[in-house]
Scaffold this active site. Structure first.
Site, PDB file in Angstrom:
ATOM      1  N   GLU A   4       0.819  -1.215   0.000  1.00 38.90           N
ATOM      2  CA  GLU A   4       0.000   0.000   0.000  1.00 38.90           C
ATOM      3  C   GLU A   4       0.854   1.267   0.000  1.00 38.90           C
ATOM      4  OE1 GLU A   4      -4.102  -1.494   2.019  1.00 38.90           O
ATOM      5  OE2 GLU A   4      -2.392  -1.288   3.359  1.00 38.90           O
ATOM      6  N   GLU A  27      -4.202  -9.774   3.721  1.00 40.92           N
ATOM      7  CA  GLU A  27      -5.091  -9.451   4.845  1.00 40.92           C
ATOM      8  C   GLU A  27      -6.219 -10.464   5.073  1.00 40.92           C
ATOM      9  OE1 GLU A  27      -3.211  -5.429   3.944  1.00 40.92           O
ATOM     10  OE2 GLU A  27      -3.771  -7.241   2.855  1.00 40.92           O
TER      11      GLU A  27
END
Length: 265
Positions: free
Chosen positions: A119, A139
């Site tokens: 990210e 995740e």
């Protein structure tokens, strides 16, 4: 104002470049609260220094650019304070500063680039990576949701490629990442990574800084809009660029067969 000294991040300058290095190699440069705050401070310092025109972000050690959120710290915090992931996505200092940065950012990746690490690169303007590098948003394998990756990955790469990464939680090779445009340079090793990152930075430094920053602003915002709205957004920015001394200097330097002397005004 100098950034707060920290063992998790090193901030250096080289000519008109800022070099930002994540320095938790023993934890695969995992993103804890301290390192995220340090990223925010480093980007703020880079933005505030008019002498600096391009930044390179990397991770120390060679095993990982960053393996993502520090899950050990997260577990300790969950047990002590209850579940609260608000500091690991949009709205938290490091990611906010990266998202808002008006100057160019280059990510130099060597090793694992996962979860929050990926990210960070999503908020950069281009990515250089070694052949050994791996990319992913794992995740869901921990019953977590990504932050910036959840909302932005499918805006950068094809939808189904983004969904494969996010729904499986698996890793993508650097070769595949290059093929789909997630990274822009794929190089053999760390030395070549640095050479490629600096080569891109040097090419950016040849351009007029105000024009570069205008392009980033228009493209980053305009890609979310219909073309006609993007054109409207660009009009006042282009009008401003047309009034600058650098607008006169660029064509003049070309006609006189010399390097331009950018004044940033």
């Amino acid at each position: 104002m100098p950034i707060t000294p920290t063992n998790t991040l090193r901030y250096e300058t080289e000519g008109r470049k800022a070099i930002i290095t994540l320095t938790r190699p023993e934890a695969m440069n995992a993103l804890n609260r301290e390192i995220l705050n340090a990223i925010g401070e480093a980007i703020h310092e880079y933005e505030a220094d008019d002498n600096l025109l391009v930044a390179i972000i990397t991770g120390e050690g060679g095993r990982a650019f960053s393996a993502g959120a520090d899950l050990k710290e997260m577990t300790e915090r969950d047990q002590a304070e209850g579940v609260d992931d608000s500091d690991m996505g949009p709205g938290f200092n490091g990611f906010d500063e990266l998202d808002a940065c008006r100057k160019p950012l280059i990510a130099a990746v060597d090793g694992y680039c996962l979860a929050g690490g990926l990210e960070v690169t999503i908020y950069c303007d281009m990515v250089v990576a070694t052949e050994q590098s791996r990319f992913g948003l794992p995740e869901p394998r921990r019953s977590l949701l990504a932050g910036p990756g959840l909302h932005n990955l499918a805006r950068i790469i094809p939808y189904r490629e983004a969904m494969m990464i996010q729904l499986t939680g698996g890793h993508m090779s650097s070769e595949r990442a290059y093929d789909i445009g997630l990274i822009q340079r794929r190089v053999p090793d760390r030395d070549a990574m640095w050479a490629a990152a600096h080569e891109l930075a040097d090419e950016i430094l040849e351009c007029a800084p105000l024009a570069v920053q205008a392009i980033k602003r228009i493209v980053k915002t305009g890609r979310q809009l219909p073309v006609e709205y993007s054109e409207k957004l660009a009009e006042p920015i282009a009008d401003f660029i047309a009034t600058t001394e650098d607008r006169l200097e660029g064509p003049k330097a070309f006609a006189e067969k010399r390097a331009p002397n950018w004044k940033m005004r």
